[in-house]
Design an enzyme around this catalytic site. Sequence first.
Site, short mmCIF file in Angstrom:
data_model
loop_
_atom_site.label_atom_id
_atom_site.label_comp_id
_atom_site.label_asym_id
_atom_site.label_seq_id
_atom_site.Cartn_x
_atom_site.Cartn_y
_atom_site.Cartn_z
N GLU A 147 -2.10 16.88 -5.39
CA GLU A 147 -1.37 15.98 -5.94
C GLU A 147 -0.30 16.52 -6.02
O GLU A 147 0.76 15.42 -5.87
CB GLU A 147 -1.93 16.06 -7.49
CG GLU A 147 -3.47 15.62 -7.68
CD GLU A 147 -3.50 13.96 -7.71
OE1 GLU A 147 -2.48 13.32 -7.37
OE2 GLU A 147 -4.74 13.48 -7.70
N ASP A 294 -11.06 8.92 0.99
CA ASP A 294 -10.26 7.75 1.12
C ASP A 294 -8.87 8.06 1.99
O ASP A 294 -8.81 7.39 3.31
CB ASP A 294 -9.83 7.07 -0.16
CG ASP A 294 -9.36 8.08 -1.08
OD1 ASP A 294 -9.09 9.35 -0.84
OD2 ASP A 294 -8.77 7.67 -2.25
N GLU A 388 -13.85 2.17 -13.08
CA GLU A 388 -13.62 3.34 -12.09
C GLU A 388 -15.01 3.42 -11.33
O GLU A 388 -14.71 3.60 -9.88
CB GLU A 388 -13.68 4.54 -12.94
CG GLU A 388 -12.35 4.78 -13.39
CD GLU A 388 -11.16 5.42 -12.29
OE1 GLU A 388 -11.21 6.56 -12.05
OE2 GLU A 388 -11.02 4.52 -11.72
N GLU A 406 -4.34 0.69 -6.39
CA GLU A 406 -4.90 0.35 -5.05
C GLU A 406 -5.41 -0.93 -4.72
O GLU A 406 -5.03 -1.58 -3.73
CB GLU A 406 -6.41 1.14 -4.90
CG GLU A 406 -6.17 2.74 -4.67
CD GLU A 406 -5.67 3.55 -5.79
OE1 GLU A 406 -5.18 4.63 -5.80
OE2 GLU A 406 -5.98 2.91 -6.77
#
Length: 914
Positions: A147, A294, A388, A406
């Site tokens: 992150e 991803d 989610e 996204e």
Amino acid sequence: MSEAGGGRGCGSSVPQRAPWSLVAATAAFCLVSATSVWTAGAAPMSREERQKLGNQVLEMFDHAYGNYMEHAYPADELMPLTCRGRVRGQEPSRGDVDDALGKFSLTLIDSLDTLVVLNKTKEFEDAVRKVLRDVNLDNDVVVSVFETNIRVLGGLLGGHSLAIMLKEKGEYMQWYNDELLQMAKQLGYKLLPAFNTTSGLPYPRINLKFGIRKPEARTGTETDTCTACAGTLILEFAALSRFTGATIFEEYARKALDFLWEKRQRSSNLVGVTINIHTGDWVRKDSGVGAGIDSYYEYLLKAYVLLGDDSFLERFNTHYDAIMRYISQPPLLLDVHIHKPMLNARTWMDALLAFFPGLQVLKGDIRPAIETHEMLYQVIKKHNFLPEAFTTDFRVHWAQHPLRPEFAESTYFLYKATGDPYYLEVGKTLIENLNKYARVPCGFAAMKDVRTGSHEDRMDSFFLAEMFKYLYLLFADKEDIIFDIEDYIFTTEAHLLPLWLSTTNQSISKKNTTSDYTELDDSNFDWTCPNTQILFPNDPLYAQSIREPLKNVVDKSCPRGIIRVEESFRSGAKPPLRARDFMATNSEHLEILKKMGAASSIDAEDGLRFMQEMIELSSQQQKEQQLPPRAVQIVSHPFFGRVVLTAGPAQFGLDLSKHKETRGFVASSKPYNGCSELTNPEAVMGKIALIQRGQCMFAEKARNIQNAGAIGGIVIDDNEGSSSDTAPLFQMAGDGKDTDDIKIPMLFLFSKEGSIILDAIREYEEVEVLLSDKAKDRDPDMESEEQPSSENDSQDQSAEQITPSSQEVDLVDQESPEESSLNSEPESSSPADTDNAASVSASEQNSNPMENHETTSLDGECTDLDNQLQEQSETEEDSNPNVSWGKKVQPIDSILADWNEDIEAFEMMEKDEL
């Protein structure tokens, strides 16, 4: 930002090494060509409407960013319901989610290049000055390496990239002297100790001040990391090396990528979700394109675009071929086992895979991108936001939505590739839903439950970094942006890195470590850049023809889960037995069970899948005995329905899911515990009574307020500080007696949520609420009457008012949605009362996070197959009248217990194969 073809025409074969200027030009040509082809056959959205929507995005960003700066800065993030900053250590821990917070003004850094994209250059200059003046990167705090890299390092590099661009233009940032780059370099060196492993894979966390392993660091003992965590570093680290000339950053990121590539499962060319950073063993062996993996795939392709290294493209294409062979089941993308890729690993999809259609656009594979995007859009239209996680038959699996960008990202890339105005309408829907359901006085609040519409006191930095950037670019014309966006590539956090970095400081050895490829169809490499002659062959309605069969995929179709059909099935054998169809009295079913694991590897896979389904079915059946959450929505001035609290239901009284909602003003009962006849019946007559938990049974409280004339009741927890953020939801049980006499609805709020209503009463006296099974649309007429004349007025007003903290309570916990539970208790304050209570216990938490989930039907219209199964069951029951239904179904626990040896055998077989 666009994927390029390495010096070749669109849709040609694998590229040879070429100058990057030619690569970038090819990419731009591909997207522009696709756009020009499509717009010739579609009615475009007018320039005026696109401009209006773009201005609306600007106003929304101002609302979010302005409230962060006013109420939260220099904290990392804004808590939009309570109008304050989220500071690490001062709020209840949210688990891994808090690892993004490092006391370094995260939202400000993450928003830097968004300000420039949105033409807010003066605000950008002011923001850069604040970062340089206020931000400290030497805090004693443990943060996520992943992150911190994508948000902070990426934010600093994106800010630097656009700062030097503005300086070159000669109007802004003339004072700038690479200060952001120096901060980025300082942060880069702080992250490097995380790579001190034998494998080269980084530790998942690091202490910004003390690094790794030192006692004061409080980290360095971890053994596992996710594939995306280790494989999403190359863009930022390589850019830092190219900007500064310090090659060590790119070297470390390349080493991590090389190790992941070498550890791929060779027969399937897939990677798992979690890997041991010391041994390289796969810890979680399921593989997909969503959470945990991803951006690993994303960075392989974009590393080729940014750095021009063919090996990254070759690796991506190899993985992509495996994804399309095993994971892609259009329009779904389902996780599989890396060593048995024909076997699905789970029956649900997570929201993070919504980025994948955008990546497919960059790859040039448009058709599956359109299909998956359309399926996701249908889910969004059903629930206003993308849950989610949702199942293969489109039921809600995890109900949260933290305002993820996204889907907006993929919408933007699909519009760039096709020029289809349909995607502008999709973007318009996203804007409307954000304003209608997520907007609150102090920003935009995440949805904690898309089913009830309730909020969470959370506005992540990625919302400003990505969502507004993609939405604005979707509606903007080229002249609306002060620089050429085609000269940059987006990182996974939508930060902008210039493409000219490919020719700068190229001191890194480009050794091609790619090896041991499986034989691939050459056509796999023909789709590295959209070839418009193939994508739209004389048919301007090509994209529409792909979307059309999916229009009703959520509303009307009733898929029972898409299963891989084995080779034996294609050759004429019967489909494998599913857990939901199993009947213990069916001799054929019992015979199939005996074969599982004994006859062949295919039978073994069927048995393993059957057991997984049985476990999920057992968990689901237990939860079906529990009531779903309810909503308390404050509808009076100045809230107008913008604040939604999720409430625990009661097992008695009016069922809000079957009857019209109850609306009324609230009033506190006297006595406040409601355990005796009310002394203020005139105050609660015709209103919704507020009662404190404790002293007596819930049902007794309900009877007392009902006798006083109340139309409903809200029980507020007497445990001060309790909150839905940290406590599981529970439902109120009766008193062990007949409760049919209770006719009013009763709901339960934790202390923190209840205090919102109590504070509102103290501030405004008259507070009206709506009790319902889910939040209702806001009243635009009432809201417009109180609409302030300007955005500043709105912010001033919101600063003065009590801004409620609407932390909704979900059946699934926010950070670890798999591990939540639902408590159901009767009200009691003494052992004697407890003895008389009819307690309803919650289902136990499942130790396997993939098995403990809440699934709620999206529409309730899927009845045909259910009816068929019911008719079949009734037929079998009629044919054997001596066998009762209770005896027909063998307990699931008994079935699973009989299979312990088989499970061990399956596990041994997996180890042997690996």
